[in-house]
Design a protein around this motif. Structure first.
Motif, PDB file in Angstrom:
ATOM      1  N   SER A 197      50.417  42.729  44.024  1.00  0.00           N
ATOM      2  CA  SER A 197      49.520  41.997  45.019  1.00  0.00           C
ATOM      3  C   SER A 197      48.465  41.616  44.637  1.00  0.00           C
ATOM      4  CB  SER A 197      49.494  43.170  46.234  1.00  0.00           C
ATOM      5  OG  SER A 197      48.631  44.309  45.632  1.00  0.00           O
ATOM      6  N   GLY A 198      47.973  41.889  43.552  1.00  0.00           N
ATOM      7  CA  GLY A 198      46.684  41.491  42.932  1.00  0.00           C
ATOM      8  C   GLY A 198      46.029  42.429  42.020  1.00  0.00           C
ATOM      9  N   ILE A 199      45.180  41.958  41.297  1.00  0.00           N
ATOM     10  CA  ILE A 199      44.562  42.694  40.168  1.00  0.00           C
ATOM     11  C   ILE A 199      43.027  42.704  40.408  1.00  0.00           C
ATOM     12  CG2 ILE A 199      44.054  42.242  37.600  1.00  0.00           C
ATOM     13  CD1 ILE A 199      46.793  40.891  37.305  1.00  0.00           C
ATOM     14  N   LEU A 210      42.858  45.844  48.116  1.00  0.00           N
ATOM     15  CA  LEU A 210      42.443  44.345  48.099  1.00  0.00           C
ATOM     16  C   LEU A 210      43.114  43.450  48.962  1.00  0.00           C
ATOM     17  CD1 LEU A 210      41.459  41.818  46.401  1.00  0.00           C
ATOM     18  CD2 LEU A 210      43.449  41.825  44.974  1.00  0.00           C
ATOM     19  N   ARG A 211      42.181  43.064  49.992  1.00  0.00           N
ATOM     20  CA  ARG A 211      42.719  42.295  51.167  1.00  0.00           C
ATOM     21  C   ARG A 211      43.658  43.028  52.092  1.00  0.00           C
ATOM     22  NH1 ARG A 211      43.839  36.098  49.181  1.00  0.00           N
ATOM     23  NH2 ARG A 211      45.742  36.942  48.584  1.00  0.00           N
ATOM     24  N   GLY A 212      43.019  44.335  52.050  1.00  0.00           N
ATOM     25  CA  GLY A 212      43.817  45.278  52.988  1.00  0.00           C
ATOM     26  C   GLY A 212      45.224  45.965  52.499  1.00  0.00           C
ATOM     27  N   ILE A 241      32.924  42.618  37.881  1.00  0.00           N
ATOM     28  CA  ILE A 241      34.366  42.772  38.543  1.00  0.00           C
ATOM     29  C   ILE A 241      34.956  41.675  38.723  1.00  0.00           C
ATOM     30  CG2 ILE A 241      35.653  44.070  40.312  1.00  0.00           C
ATOM     31  CD1 ILE A 241      33.838  46.235  38.860  1.00  0.00           C
ATOM     32  N   GLU A 242      36.239  41.489  38.182  1.00  0.00           N
ATOM     33  CA  GLU A 242      37.090  40.332  38.253  1.00  0.00           C
ATOM     34  C   GLU A 242      38.203  40.561  39.497  1.00  0.00           C
ATOM     35  OE1 GLU A 242      36.930  38.480  33.929  1.00  0.00           O
ATOM     36  OE2 GLU A 242      38.639  39.067  34.667  1.00  0.00           O
ATOM     37  N   VAL A 243      38.219  39.666  40.484  1.00  0.00           N
ATOM     38  CA  VAL A 243      39.067  39.827  41.600  1.00  0.00           C
ATOM     39  C   VAL A 243      40.087  38.672  41.320  1.00  0.00           C
ATOM     40  CG1 VAL A 243      39.711  39.751  43.960  1.00  0.00           C
ATOM     41  CG2 VAL A 243      37.617  40.985  43.040  1.00  0.00           C
ATOM     42  N   ILE A 244      41.463  38.993  41.208  1.00  0.00           N
ATOM     43  CA  ILE A 244      42.420  37.868  41.034  1.00  0.00           C
ATOM     44  C   ILE A 244      43.528  38.296  42.237  1.00  0.00           C
ATOM     45  CG2 ILE A 244      44.069  36.991  39.228  1.00  0.00           C
ATOM     46  CD1 ILE A 244      42.363  38.278  37.165  1.00  0.00           C
ATOM     47  N   THR A 245      43.805  37.192  42.913  1.00  0.00           N
ATOM     48  CA  THR A 245      44.787  37.511  43.939  1.00  0.00           C
ATOM     49  C   THR A 245      46.032  36.951  43.905  1.00  0.00           C
ATOM     50  OG1 THR A 245      43.922  35.545  45.182  1.00  0.00           O
ATOM     51  CG2 THR A 245      42.929  37.610  45.833  1.00  0.00           C
ATOM     52  N   ASN A 246      46.057  35.708  42.991  1.00  0.00           N
ATOM     53  CA  ASN A 246      47.170  34.929  42.271  1.00  0.00           C
ATOM     54  C   ASN A 246      47.373  35.030  40.772  1.00  0.00           C
ATOM     55  OD1 ASN A 246      49.869  33.831  42.542  1.00  0.00           O
ATOM     56  ND2 ASN A 246      48.877  32.027  43.476  1.00  0.00           N
ATOM     57  N   ARG A 264      37.770  35.417  41.117  1.00  0.00           N
ATOM     58  CA  ARG A 264      36.244  35.584  41.557  1.00  0.00           C
ATOM     59  C   ARG A 264      35.717  36.703  40.743  1.00  0.00           C
ATOM     60  NH1 ARG A 264      37.549  36.645  47.635  1.00  0.00           N
ATOM     61  NH2 ARG A 264      39.522  36.506  46.917  1.00  0.00           N
ATOM     62  N   ILE A 265      34.420  36.421  40.355  1.00  0.00           N
ATOM     63  CA  ILE A 265      33.709  37.332  39.563  1.00  0.00           C
ATOM     64  C   ILE A 265      32.294  38.134  40.093  1.00  0.00           C
ATOM     65  CG2 ILE A 265      32.590  37.656  37.168  1.00  0.00           C
ATOM     66  CD1 ILE A 265      34.312  35.531  36.269  1.00  0.00           C
TER      67      ILE A 265
END
Length: 792
Positions: free
Chosen positions: A223-225, A171-173, A207-212, A136-137
């Motif tokens: 756990s994520g980036i 990130l996600r807690g 901001i890029e959110v990468i969970t997998n 997600r950006i």
């Protein structure tokens, strides 16, 4: 009389009309100098607009040069002048002097507009989230970039990301998140996040959110980036912050951050130093269920740390498409630790048979060096076509000595003394090359490589005091060397249209590990090659609702602590040691995520499944009340879970963050003919309320709960704790006052129990309540970046 007045008035209008008509054919020259009212620094790229008085529309305009000067020409006659720049109040000039067809405005001072965020939200572009295949950006709009906010405040506006009042990012807690800058590790993204204080919102593109994470990223488990993408060449002048923190227990620090941007250079630096104290209370019980002998230990320790660090870096813009970055940091720490423990031994009738004190005195020094070189090139063919090379180095050393005194106060046990010595060196190097090539209209190809070198040497010795001299224990003394090299290449291919897309990737990694115990000449070599595939697809149901499905294969290589075979003698009855023969874990990760946005709500739900082989678990054995824990590869683990997190802003002054994670696991394990099959579950939840109070006060309170759960041998007790903080902005955000309290009710206690047929173990540890007060002052164009220089 009346006729004469009428004649003169008519004659006046005629002359005025002629003069005006003549002036319409004259060209006016307008010039001046634009400066920051607080720093007197020139403002580059300020907009100077000639505005029509009646229509309020721009007739012509220009921008200021690097030195803040500007010059333009106009034929207009009925106008006023607007001078503006992002983050500043617009200067409107209606009155000016004309001499020889020239208007010299001389010096125009612009005032930073830190209080006008609500107005900007109405008039300017707002930040928004875009859903991509594997990430997600969050595009940073003018509502944030014009506000003078810090990078931490920008992150706090990103869905699924939370930053508490102390600056810790989750990130996600989960706080175990990797922070990247422009897609790579950086000295600006250290473990504590304090260096992010020198990045302001107006420097951030997205901001890029990468969970997998996909095959593009290191296959080592995370756990994520969170990837912070900086703008290519924004020239923002000077900004910075100074912070002073005091706390109880002792938590005193000072930090200074400075960032200066010019046409060709972006210079950034940070300086910090301080002292912190970490008190701990602990208790342990070792019960031999065969001989009915129990040893109980309780005590407290105090860890004092003095530290200083400096960071210096620069971006050099060769041209609009090529930039080189060079940066480095140096830190030095001095550690002192004292501990006082009370031991007593009881028999089957619970009668005390022996009692003794054990005191510890530890000293250590830790120098750290970190440096980075990066080159990035953008191509004219396509805005997303890029080539990136980076080299990152890290050096760390620890020289530590400890002395332990056992003093018998009751019983027949002899008093004795021990010493331990540690000379530890670590070197890490990461070389990374990435190339992104968009083609046709919806396709993108990514390829690259990475080479990581890890070199560790740990010279460890334990000595006993006998006959008036120190004698090294040969069974507890050795030099442990570790060399690990990982070479990786990857490629991904993606198709992404307006509604649907997919992405496939493969990462090939070769790992070579060598461990050596020099004194006993015991070595272990491992060399293995793995292929890590990844696949993603997404479907955009609407602008506010998307579905993402992802798969990746990950590896979790053993850490140095897990490989190092040396024993920790801090407590002679609870010993932990590493296992140089330990193998890595492998995990297949599947995740289905839905992302929903409403007007004032962002909500995400995920179903995930992990299948892990060669699971690393600590196996504990006990003999004569001495327990020894050692990591081993034990079986497989199937985990299925559900995660939900959301951000809700029902009112302008109230924002609520919530995270909930539940998973059920099924373990299958066999170790030394003993079955470790079992099932269980665990869950965690946190809720945070952020309240904007009158007079620029911010209040935050969060509650966290981690459920009770089981491992192969242990039961881990539940934890519930509350944190809160209050922040006050003064002088238009130039100064921030902050009060934070961690573990308000002192309820955060780590407890584990191990129950086996022949022994029972109990361990508890508590840090207690921490209170911190900080004051930060921001200069230049931004607000104060709180906690800059503070070390956690």
């Amino acid at each position: 009389m009346y006729n004469n007045r009428y004649f003169y008035f008519t004659f006046f209008l005629f002359i005025l009309n002629q003069v005006t008509s003549y002036a319409q054919h004259e060209t006016l020259s307008v010039s001046g100098l634009v400066l920051d009212t607080q720093t007197n620094e020139p403002i580059e790229y300020a907009t100077i607009a000639i505005m029509d008085t009646q229509s309020k529309e721009a007739i012509t305009g220009t921008i200021s040069a690097q030195d803040g000067r500007f010059s333009l020409e106009t034929d207009a006659t009925n106008f006023y002048i607007d001078i503006s720049f992002i983050g500043y109040s617009t200067k409107t000039i209606h009155t000016f002097n004309r001499e020889n067809n020239r208007i010299d405005l001389k010096t125009v001072l612009l005032e930073p507009a830190l209080e006008g965020l609500d107005e900007v939200l109405i008039q300017a572009e707002t930040s928004q989230t875009v859903f991509k295949l594997d990430k997600r950006i969050f595009n940073v709009g003018k509502d944030l970039s014009a506000s003078g906010a810090s990078a931490l405040e920008v992150l706090n506006n990103v869905p699924s990301v939370s930053v508490n009042i102390e600056g810790a990012i989750s990130l996600r807690g989960n706080e175990g998140v990797q922070i990247l800058v422009n897609g790579k590790p950086s000295v600006l993204a250290g473990d504590d996040g304090s260096s992010l204080g020198i990045i302001t919102a107006d420097m951030i593109e997205s901001i890029e959110v990468i969970t997998n994470p996909s095959a593009k990223y290191d296959a080592q488990g995370t756990s994520g980036i969170i990837n912070i993408i900086l703008k290519k060449s924004e020239k923002r002048g000077l900004n910075g912050s100074a912070s002073l923190n005091v706390g109880v227990p002792n938590s005193n620090s000072f930090g200074l951050s400075i960032n200066k941007r010019t046409e060709k250079f972006n210079l950034f630096s940070q300086l910090g130093f301080g002292i912190r104290t970490y008190p701990t209370e602990y208790e342990s019980i070792n019960a031999d269920l065969i001989d009915d002998i129990t040893i109980t230990n309780y005590g407290d320790s105090e860890f004092d740390e003095k530290f200083g660090n400096i960071l210096i870096g620069a971006d050099y813009y060769i041209n609009d498409r090529n930039v080189i970055t060079l940066s480095g940091s140096y830190a030095y720490e001095v550690e002192d630790q004292t501990a006082s423990s009370e031991f007593y031994q009881t028999d089957a009738s619970n009668t005390v048979t022996d009692r003794w004190h054990r005191n510890e005195y530890t000293e250590a020094t830790n120098p750290k060096i970190r440096y980075e070189l990066q080159y990035k090139s953008d191509f004219k063919r396509h805005e997303d076509q890029t080539l990136l090379f980076s080299a990152l180095g890290n050096y760390f050393r620890k020289d530590q000595t400890s002395q332990f005194d056992n003093i018998t106060t009751f019983g027949t046990m002899d008093s004795f003394k021990q010493q331990s010595r540690t000379d530890y060196k670590l070197e890490d190097y990461i070389f990374k090359l990435d190339y992104t090539h968009p083609f046709l209209e919806h396709y993108t190809l990514e390829t690259g490589s990475q080479y990581t070198l890890n070199k560790v040497s740990n010279d460890y010795a334990v000595s006993d005091f006998a006959g008036g001299v120190w004698i090294e224990d040969p069974f507890l003394t050795n030099v442990f060397d570790l060399n690990q090299n990982v070479f990786a290449v990857y490629t991904t291919a993606a198709y992404e249209a307006n509604k649907w897309g997919f992405k496939l990737g493969f990462r090939l990694e070769n790992t070579a590990i060598n461990t050596l115990l020099e004194t006993t000449n015991q070595s272990d070599d491992q060399n293995y090659t793995n292929l890590f595939p990844s696949a993603y697809t997404s479907y955009k149901v609407s602008d506010d609702f998307s579905l993402q499905l992802g798969y990746s294969n990950r590896i979790n290589r053993p850490s140095l602590r897990q490989l190092n075979p040396f024993s920790n003698i801090r407590n002679n009855y609870n010993i932990s040691e590493g296992n140089p023969e330990l193998q890595p874990e492998y995990t297949n990760s599947y995740e289905l995520t839905s992302i929903q946005k409403y007007e004032n709500i962002s909500f995400s739900m995920s179903l995930y499944y992990w299948y892990t082989t060669d699971v690393i678990e600590y196996i504990t054995v006990s003999q004569s009340n001495v327990s020894v824990s050692r990591p081993e590869n034990v079986g497989t683990n199937n985990t299925i879970g559900f995660e939900a997190n959301g951000k809700y802003s029902p009112l302008k002054w109230l924002t609520i963050h919530g995270d909930f994670n539940f998973n059920y696991f099924d373990r299958k394990g066999l170790f030394e003919l003993q079955s470790f099959d079992f099932t269980g579950n665990r869950w965690t939840t946190s809720i945070t309320a952020k309240v904007k109070l009158p007079a620029d006060f911010d209040f935050e309170i969060s509650e966290n709960y981690n459920s009770k759960y089981e491992t192969l041998q242990q039961t881990v007790s539940a934890i519930n704790f509350v944190d809160l903080g209050v922040r006050k902005k003064i002088v238009k955000g130039r100064i921030i006052l902050n009060l934070s309290i961690r573990d308000v009710f002192a309820t955060r206690v780590d407890e584990t129990t191990t129950t086996q047929p022949d022994f029972y173990l109990y361990n508890s540890r508590q840090r207690g309540r921490f209170v911190n007060f900080g004051i930060s002052y921001g200069f230049g164009k931004g607000e104060a970046m709180q906690f800059s220089g503070q070390r956690r």
